[in-house]
Scaffold this active site. Structure first.
Site, short mmCIF file in Angstrom:
data_model
loop_
_atom_site.label_atom_id
_atom_site.label_comp_id
_atom_site.label_asym_id
_atom_site.label_seq_id
_atom_site.Cartn_x
_atom_site.Cartn_y
_atom_site.Cartn_z
N GLN A 1 0.85 -1.20 0.00
CA GLN A 1 0.00 0.00 0.00
C GLN A 1 0.88 1.25 0.00
O GLN A 1 1.18 1.82 1.05
CB GLN A 1 -0.94 0.01 1.20
CG GLN A 1 -1.88 1.20 1.12
CD GLN A 1 -3.20 0.96 1.79
OE1 GLN A 1 -3.41 -0.05 2.44
NE2 GLN A 1 -4.08 1.91 1.65
N PHE A 2 1.27 1.68 -1.21
CA PHE A 2 2.13 2.85 -1.33
C PHE A 2 1.46 4.12 -0.83
O PHE A 2 2.13 5.09 -0.49
CB PHE A 2 2.63 3.02 -2.78
CG PHE A 2 1.63 3.66 -3.70
CD1 PHE A 2 1.66 5.03 -3.91
CD2 PHE A 2 0.66 2.90 -4.35
CE1 PHE A 2 0.75 5.64 -4.76
CE2 PHE A 2 -0.25 3.50 -5.19
CZ PHE A 2 -0.21 4.87 -5.40
N THR A 3 0.13 4.13 -0.73
CA THR A 3 -0.56 5.34 -0.29
C THR A 3 -0.27 5.70 1.16
O THR A 3 -0.58 6.80 1.60
CB THR A 3 -2.09 5.23 -0.52
OG1 THR A 3 -2.59 4.12 0.22
CG2 THR A 3 -2.40 5.08 -2.00
#
Length: 147
Positions: free
Chosen positions: A78-80
């Protein structure tokens, strides 16, 4: 590296209507590699996750780890989690690791987790995933390991 842990009664990841990873009781690990992160930080983050005492003991106190209860890990990229919203209303993700390095660190983390823990499921790096979970508690813990 950053992770957001959710203690779950169950969790699963679906891609295109197909379940690709699922666990019963354990931890949903939303994982983010940031610029400059490396294997040492991934190892330190995994060690912390495996030993973190956020499951109840017989007295109802958070005194047991995911290893102690024999729970699963569901690791989802989850790069967010690297979002920066300080400059306005649209998040910037410049602190996230570049995709190739993010994938490498995610895969490294998953391989190390599988070597250290018996039940590890995953999502798929870079895919559009639907994550379903029953948060137990609710208990949600943010973790950040830096050099």
């Amino acid at each position: 590296m950053k992770a957001l842990l959710q203690r779950v009664a169950e969790a699963r990841v679906d891609i295109g209507g197909r379940t690709v990873g699922a666990i019963e009781a354990g931890l949903l690990v939303l994982l983010c590699a940031e610029r400059g992160d490396g294997d040492v930080l991934a190892d330190r983050l995994l060690a912390k996750i495996l030993k973190l005492r956020i499951f109840s003991d017989e007295a109802g106190k958070m005194n047991r780890s995911v290893q102690d209860i024999g729970g699963g890990l569901l690791v989802v990229s989850q790069f967010t989690l690297a979002a920066d919203v300080s400059g306005g209303n649209r998040p910037s993700f410049t602190q996230a690791a570049p995709p190739d390095e993010g994938r490498r660190l995610y895969e490294y983390f998953v391989a190390r987790a599988r070597a250290a823990h018996p039940v590890v499921a995953t999502g798929e790096f870079g895919a559009d995933m639907q994550v379903r979970l029953v948060n137990d508690g609710p208990v949600t813990i943010p973790l950040q390991i830096s050099s």
